[in-house]
Design an enzyme around this catalytic site. Structure first.
Site, PDB file in Angstrom:
ATOM      1  CB  CYS A 188      11.093   1.529   0.504  1.00 26.51           C
ATOM      2  SG  CYS A 188      11.756   1.530   2.103  1.00 26.51           S
ATOM      3  CB  CYS A 201      15.301  -0.921   2.559  1.00 28.20           C
ATOM      4  SG  CYS A 201      13.777  -1.731   1.833  1.00 28.20           S
ATOM      5  CB  CYS A 235      13.200   2.322   5.123  1.00 22.10           C
ATOM      6  SG  CYS A 235      13.020   0.678   5.125  1.00 22.10           S
ATOM      7  CE  LYS A 245       7.457  -2.697   5.076  1.00 25.21           C
ATOM      8  NZ  LYS A 245       8.333  -2.224   4.383  1.00 25.21           N
ATOM      9  NE  ARG A 256      14.462  -2.340   7.201  1.00 25.74           N
ATOM     10  CZ  ARG A 256      14.540  -3.199   6.280  1.00 25.74           C
ATOM     11  NH1 ARG A 256      13.745  -4.293   5.889  1.00 25.74           N
ATOM     12  NH2 ARG A 256      15.516  -2.961   5.108  1.00 25.74           N
ATOM     13  CE  LYS A 280       5.841  -6.116   3.012  1.00 25.05           C
ATOM     14  NZ  LYS A 280       6.706  -5.373   2.208  1.00 25.05           N
ATOM     15  CB  SER A 283       8.733 -12.975   0.930  1.00 26.15           C
ATOM     16  OG  SER A 283       9.404 -12.605   2.107  1.00 26.15           O
ATOM     17  CE1 TYR A 337       6.997 -11.570  -3.833  1.00 25.82           C
ATOM     18  CE2 TYR A 337       6.088 -11.841  -1.748  1.00 25.82           C
ATOM     19  CZ  TYR A 337       6.927 -11.286  -2.544  1.00 25.82           C
ATOM     20  OH  TYR A 337       7.527  -9.993  -2.051  1.00 25.82           O
TER      21      TYR A 337
END
Length: 326
Positions: free
Chosen positions: A117, A119, A127, A199, A221, A252, A278, A317
């Site tokens: 990407c 970004c 992006c 996404k 976005r 996502k 996240s 994560y």
């Protein structure tokens, strides 16, 4: 009462695990790694406890830590030393991700996925290439086809540097076809593409933007990422990516979109991935710090729910924490 059907019989210790319908394995997990060209030492990510930005010189050590838990794959994100309006460092031969890829290819057995990407590389944080006056006109946004040219060049650069898989995440129309054609033309027909196929424009990305230094400098976005209200549209988006040659399909975020994960699993004969983002990670840690939740238990349950919904791969994560318990 003497019911003939007693489900509790199969919940006793000893049999409970044997009849479990869903199982997690370290090989299910992909752990994001943030490689930072602006630092010479690891920098903790405040909003994502346990994660750091790492300099290129430490990327091998960081990935080896992940591999030691039984996880086999990582996803690389880069923070460049400089940014401009077209993200020129994204496809530089000496770019941060390219240098990291070469080291990992030479010194580890990790399967390395390169997120693609712009970004993190543009000074405006969007992006792709902006339309003229996009900063002052909220109706304007990223130029789709001009951005595709940049994506093709970045994909070639990542493949040259040794990426095992390319994962375009910008949600530009036609990005998979463009990248597939570019890779094939350069002799990389065997390099697979994992498309961020559905996404969403989500509020759960907040901590990531701190981690990757990729927050938009203006606007949002919503003109290129999907509306969280839309379920049927996801089928259209995923269908297009599958038709254009995507080898794996990613949804996502994960937890707020388990219905989308389940739909993709049901309707598409491709490996399905989900990104446990996240915000999902940070909010559970925040609750655990208050003593309201057991972080190990909710982490495991979260990933189990994502796999139960149909994900074959989980970008998360929590990967190391959960893998160490399995």
């Amino acid at each position: 009462m003497h019911p003939t059907d007693r489900p509790r019989r199969l919940r006793a210790d000893g049999i409970r695990d044997i009849v479990a319908e869903t199982r997690l394995s370290p090989s299910d997990f992909v752990v994001p790694v943030f490689v930072d060209a602006t630092t010479d030492e690891r920098v903790p990510i405040e909003s994502m406890p346990g994660h750091e930005r790492v300099p290129v010189d430490e990327v091998v050590d960081r990935v080896e830590e992940i591999l030691a838990t039984g996880i086999e794959s990582v996803m690389l994100f880069g923070i460049p030393e400089s940014k401009d309006e077209v993200g020129s460092r994204a496809d530089a031969e000496d770019g941060v991700v390219q240098r990291a890829l070469r080291r990992l290819d030479a010194e580890t057995d990790a399967y390395v996925i390169a997120d693609l990407c712009l970004c993190e590389y543009t000074d405006h944080g969007h992006c792709g290439i902006l339309e003229a006056d996009a900063e002052s006109d909220a109706h304007l946004t990223v130029r789709n086809d001009a951005t595709l040219d940049r994506y093709a060049s970045i994909a070639q650069s990542y493949a040259d540097a040794g990426a095992d898989m390319i994962a375009p995440s910008g949600m530009m129309d036609g990005q998979v076809e463009t990248i597939r054609s570019a890779l094939d033309a350069e002799g990389y027909a065997e390099v697979p593409i994992m498309a961020y196929a559905a996404k969403y424009e989500s509020a759960f990305y907040g901590p990531f933007r701190d981690a990757a230094d990729g927050a938009p400098a203006f606007g949002n976005r919503r003109h290129y990422q999907m509306d969280p209200a839309n379920r049927r549209e996801a089928n259209r988006e995923v269908s297009l990516d599958a038709q254009q040659g995507a080898d794996a399909l990613l949804v996502k975020p994960a937890l707020p979109y388990l219905d989308i994960v389940a739909d993709v699993r049901e309707h598409f004969d491709r490996p399905v991935a989900a990104y446990n983002v996240s915000g999902e990670y940070a909010m559970l840690h925040a609750a655990a710090e208050k003593g309201w939740l057991d972080i190990e238990e909710v982490a495991h349950e979260s990933l189990l729910s994502i796999k139960r919904a149909g994900a074959d791969l989980i970008v998360t994560y929590f990967g190391e924490t959960v893998a160490e318990r399995l």
